[in-house]
Design an enzyme around this catalytic site. Sequence first.
Site, PDB file in Angstrom:
ATOM      1  N   THR A   1      48.668  29.151  24.715  1.00 57.26           N
ATOM      2  CA  THR A   1      50.011  29.278  25.283  1.00 57.26           C
ATOM      3  C   THR A   1      50.022  29.157  26.799  1.00 57.26           C
ATOM      4  O   THR A   1      51.089  29.160  27.414  1.00 57.26           O
ATOM      5  CB  THR A   1      50.645  30.627  24.900  1.00 57.26           C
ATOM      6  OG1 THR A   1      49.821  31.694  25.398  1.00 57.26           O
ATOM      7  CG2 THR A   1      50.794  30.748  23.395  1.00 57.26           C
TER       8      THR A   1
ATOM      9  N   LEU B   1      40.734  38.157  22.120  1.00 57.36           N
ATOM     10  CA  LEU B   1      39.312  38.129  22.416  1.00 57.36           C
ATOM     11  C   LEU B   1      38.687  39.513  22.498  1.00 57.36           C
ATOM     12  O   LEU B   1      37.462  39.640  22.557  1.00 57.36           O
ATOM     13  CB  LEU B   1      39.056  37.381  23.734  1.00 57.36           C
ATOM     14  CG  LEU B   1      39.220  35.861  23.691  1.00 57.36           C
ATOM     15  CD1 LEU B   1      38.924  35.262  25.056  1.00 57.36           C
ATOM     16  CD2 LEU B   1      38.324  35.239  22.638  1.00 57.36           C
TER      17      LEU B   1
ATOM     18  N   SER C   1      35.002  28.478  36.380  1.00 58.65           N
ATOM     19  CA  SER C   1      35.938  28.422  37.504  1.00 58.65           C
ATOM     20  C   SER C   1      35.221  28.249  38.839  1.00 58.65           C
ATOM     21  O   SER C   1      34.115  28.766  39.048  1.00 58.65           O
ATOM     22  CB  SER C   1      36.759  29.719  37.540  1.00 58.65           C
ATOM     23  OG  SER C   1      37.489  29.833  38.752  1.00 58.65           O
TER      24      SER C   1
ATOM     25  N   GLU D   1      36.017  29.788  41.341  1.00 56.28           N
ATOM     26  CA  GLU D   1      35.934  31.114  41.947  1.00 56.28           C
ATOM     27  C   GLU D   1      34.534  31.712  41.814  1.00 56.28           C
ATOM     28  O   GLU D   1      34.205  32.669  42.520  1.00 56.28           O
ATOM     29  CB  GLU D   1      36.965  32.054  41.323  1.00 56.28           C
ATOM     30  CG  GLU D   1      38.399  31.769  41.730  1.00 56.28           C
ATOM     31  CD  GLU D   1      38.694  32.155  43.185  1.00 56.28           C
ATOM     32  OE1 GLU D   1      38.027  33.071  43.694  1.00 56.28           O
ATOM     33  OE2 GLU D   1      39.580  31.540  43.789  1.00 56.28           O
TER      34      GLU D   1
ATOM     35  N   TYR E   1      37.299  38.805  38.862  1.00 53.98           N
ATOM     36  CA  TYR E   1      37.510  37.598  38.056  1.00 53.98           C
ATOM     37  C   TYR E   1      36.337  36.638  38.206  1.00 53.98           C
ATOM     38  O   TYR E   1      35.787  36.136  37.213  1.00 53.98           O
ATOM     39  CB  TYR E   1      38.809  36.910  38.471  1.00 53.98           C
ATOM     40  CG  TYR E   1      39.002  35.544  37.861  1.00 53.98           C
ATOM     41  CD1 TYR E   1      39.426  35.398  36.551  1.00 53.98           C
ATOM     42  CD2 TYR E   1      38.762  34.394  38.611  1.00 53.98           C
ATOM     43  CE1 TYR E   1      39.598  34.139  35.986  1.00 53.98           C
ATOM     44  CE2 TYR E   1      38.932  33.130  38.057  1.00 53.98           C
ATOM     45  CZ  TYR E   1      39.353  33.009  36.751  1.00 53.98           C
ATOM     46  OH  TYR E   1      39.517  31.754  36.200  1.00 53.98           O
TER      47      TYR E   1
ATOM     48  N   LYS F   1      33.641  35.395  35.332  1.00 49.58           N
ATOM     49  CA  LYS F   1      33.416  33.989  35.010  1.00 49.58           C
ATOM     50  C   LYS F   1      31.948  33.604  35.152  1.00 49.58           C
ATOM     51  O   LYS F   1      31.445  32.751  34.406  1.00 49.58           O
ATOM     52  CB  LYS F   1      34.295  33.099  35.905  1.00 49.58           C
ATOM     53  CG  LYS F   1      35.751  33.030  35.473  1.00 49.58           C
ATOM     54  CD  LYS F   1      35.908  32.360  34.118  1.00 49.58           C
ATOM     55  CE  LYS F   1      37.351  32.137  33.731  1.00 49.58           C
ATOM     56  NZ  LYS F   1      37.492  31.483  32.414  1.00 49.58           N
TER      57      LYS F   1
END
Length: 367
Positions: A41, A95, A161, A163, A185, A189
């Site tokens: 989504t 998840l 990512s 990042e 974050y 990752k």
Amino acid sequence: MQQRVFSASRQRGLQIGLPTRAGSRQVHSRMAKTALITGITGQDGSYLAELLLEKGYEVHGIIRRASTFNTGRLDAIYQDPHVEDNRLKLHYGDLSDASGMARLISKIEPAEVYNLAAQSHVRVSFDAPEYTTDITATGTVRLLEAIREVGIKPRFYQASSSEMFGKVQEVPQTETTPFYPRSPYGCAKVYSFWVTVNYRESYGMHASNGILFNHESPRRGETFVTRKITRAVARIAAGLQDKLYLGNLDAKRDWGYAKEYVDAMWRMLQQDEPDDYVVATGETRTIREFLKIAFERVDLNWEDYVEIDPRYYRPAEVELLVGDPTKAKEKLGWEAQVKFAELAKLMVDADVQLLADQRAGKLVERE
């Protein structure tokens, strides 16, 4: 009375996980690959679903149960589950639920799995580090372990990512640049990247990481800086908003068009051998430059409307990201086509049109 145009899922009532008619699933299994997308989504998930359907796939998506509709980005491809040969199927899942993931993997038996789900807002990850870690990091190993335990051999894509590079150790960043994440974050990752590599090397999985640099579109979430800017531009031009408050305007990012980046994801899983790839434009621009182009699109000067709010600064900032997409170009045949200025303009145009539709009395979803 205002005319209300509701999304397809709202008009029909979203129906999830209905069984297919007898025989129709067998027909699809012979004719098309089956793909599973977590995060379907979201911006990337919706574009990827469209791409795979265009290529003839049967697409399964995992969505979280919510009290409000959260499938607006899928309206263009929504298919009534009662229709025979429906190739888009949605399932409730999360998840955080390992056993639920295993049941879905066993039921669907996908040929390809694309793990795009995450708590993906960098600034929010400082406020919700445990949740970010649980979904963005641990969620990945739950999914990989579910695949391993079920005993099937799908090809696996992990959404990594830029990042992860954080406090960059070299410019530009490549597949071999050391990671130095600067947010919860980014840390999550990094874990997902390495656990994907570990399952590839330990269990022979066809598992690849796509290290995607910033990729935007009209479907970008409204709290992400590019979309926050283009949405504000539309509202300011219409006289509905006076100011736009932002944080660090000097951060440099490598920005591309999300609709193109999902093609790179698909290409990774078509390779004979799994590998890791940087997906980027190879150019870096500041948020200040994005502001200038966005406001000029509606003949305004950004400096008249933008103010700095220290609350939007990150505790640890990432100052510069720029990727080297050479490997993706040479091995995948992929190269970004939509560049920075065009991207900013198409996003402004989309938000101006969206606002016009809303003011005309239509409740519409983003393109």
